[in-house]
Design an enzyme around this catalytic site. Sequence first.
Site, short mmCIF file in Angstrom:
data_model
loop_
_atom_site.label_atom_id
_atom_site.label_comp_id
_atom_site.label_asym_id
_atom_site.label_seq_id
_atom_site.Cartn_x
_atom_site.Cartn_y
_atom_site.Cartn_z
CE LYS A 83 34.76 27.43 38.88
NZ LYS A 83 35.80 28.32 38.11
O1 G3P Z 1 39.85 27.36 39.20
C1 G3P Z 1 39.59 27.94 40.06
C2 G3P Z 1 41.36 29.76 39.94
O2 G3P Z 1 41.00 30.32 38.05
C3 G3P Z 1 41.68 30.41 40.26
O3 G3P Z 1 43.49 30.12 39.84
O4 G3P Z 1 45.54 31.08 39.54
O5 G3P Z 1 43.13 32.63 39.88
O6 G3P Z 1 43.92 31.80 41.73
P1 G3P Z 1 44.72 32.29 40.40
#
Ligand code: G3P
Length: 215
Positions: A83
């Site tokens: 990533k």
């Molecule tokens: O896959 C990306 C994700 O982990 C981000 O999620 O909820 O931290 O915006 P969030």
Amino acid sequence: MKLFLDTANVEEIRQAAELGVICGVTTNPTLIAREGRNFQEVIKEIAQIIDGPISAEVVGITKEEMVLEAKELAKIHKNIIIKIPLIPEGLKAIKVLSSLGIKTNATLIFSVNQAILAANAGATYVSPFIGRLDDISHDGMELVSDICQVFVNYNYETEIIAASVRHPIHVAQSAKLGAHIATVPYKLILQMCKHPLTDLGLENFLKDWEKVKNK
Ligand code: G3P
């Protein structure tokens, strides 16, 4: 639509794997930090549970640092996807890794143009962050829709992972738009499963069965 689990919690991954509905995992440094465990150890354990793409994120911010980290991570297991944040150095790293046959997931994507750049550099996946756009009063679903349209227009092979998914409607809409994958927290899998009419229907079936089971 393929579903990945967005977590570094091995127990949650085990439980979701048992449901038979996920075929990959995505992690990020925040998710790893939440577990308070050694990064490589966690990734190794995940690779033992899930036979599918597992995204592990680099933390270097130069091409050289990213490529070095990526090579180390790629050695852990054949299913590791690197990533990479969508910054200029990240694009350079994606290009190098792509030429080495190492798969990448371009992350922190917030615009169609960033997705185009990632695909052109050779990214295997792009991860538009829906929830974080919604959080700042932008339309996360519109971004997914736009990327889907552009990738179809130009026959890009790069797959779209709907990320930063916060509720079941995000998943359903991403699927209708044609995103290849949604990566979701474990609790969202359970929310997707839930329907009050299913619970009520089951309750009634069981009640009715009680009336005749000994006849
Ligand atoms: O896959 C990306 C994700 O982990 C981000 O999620 O909820 O931290 O915006 P969030």
